[in-house]
Design an enzyme around this catalytic site. Sequence first.
Site, PDB file in Angstrom:
ATOM      1  CG  ASP A 142       7.781  -8.180  -3.992  1.00 52.59           C
ATOM      2  OD1 ASP A 142       6.819  -8.455  -3.257  1.00 52.59           O
ATOM      3  OD2 ASP A 142       8.695  -8.984  -4.246  1.00 52.59           O
ATOM      4  CE  LYS A 143       9.057   1.869  -3.072  1.00 51.29           C
ATOM      5  NZ  LYS A 143       9.892   2.509  -2.034  1.00 51.29           N
TER       6      LYS A 143
END
Length: 327
Positions: A142-143
């Site tokens: 995830d970012k």
Amino acid sequence: MVQQSSQVSLAAQTDYQHFGLRLDQVVADLFPEYSRSKLKEWILGGNVTVNGEVCKVPRQKMTGDESIAVEAEITQQVAHSAQDIELDIVFEDEHILIINKPADLVVHPGAGNRDGTLLNALLAHVPDIDKVPRAGIVHRLDKDTTGLMVVAKTIPAQTHLVEQLQSRVMSREYEALALGTMVAGGVVDAPIGRHQTKRTHMAVREQGKPAVTHYRVIEKFRAHTHLRLKLETGRTHQIRVHMAHIKHPLVGDPAYGGRWRLPKGASEEFADMLRSFRRQALHAAQLSLYHPESEEWLSWQAPLPEDMVELIEATRADTQQYGLDEL
């Protein structure tokens, strides 16, 4: 030109107005954002279920009381530009690249993130990687999750790594700080699927895909727990969803953390530290796999990023403030 795939997960309920209509007509009505030809392709490909059962018959008549779900993947050729973005490279040879991803770095371009991504950086660092599907990216983080990722520099290497991932041979371990004091480690075995109403979220759902997360306690604090987690499967947001499911969401998780709350009696300094930590406290700490060419078993570690080190130190100090050196 890079091949980009996106997962499509749809779910809807038919009603009286769909009585007597064919399945292909019903899905076209329920999911108008997709073309009729694409929806029919998914039906024929076994990507559509009716009441949990795969239905490959477009002309199947509906009664108006069915649960219809679509799980498919769209692959398209997308042009992306190479960008000179600095990468923290842990290991590299002519076959693979191991990267320690920082927070705030998006892996794939998408809505709102057309450039400045890991993919753009890879195209600059390894120009020929545009010949490999997804620019060699085998799995995502995830970012705002930090830590180790493997990238394939050739198609044979990517094929080999994907097989390891799918067969659960590749080992991925994480560290996290979770809310609440956990007594001991354990296993979360709960299927994960797309959230019914929040389309960017995942959730534990009976009709979801199998998902297993192992966890053990590294250190217990008075209101938090430092964990080591190991993925047996690799579903989207798996650790975040599973920890929230057992009522121990990750500190700072904007999607699954629930209502913001501070430990009782927290100092203003510690409260400020928690408020300012605006990402999920999750780090991919170890990655182990068989090298796609030599078949040698290799393992890499990435130390906790500075923001998580400071967060854990502050949490430890908060515990000691109450004379709870050991829990």
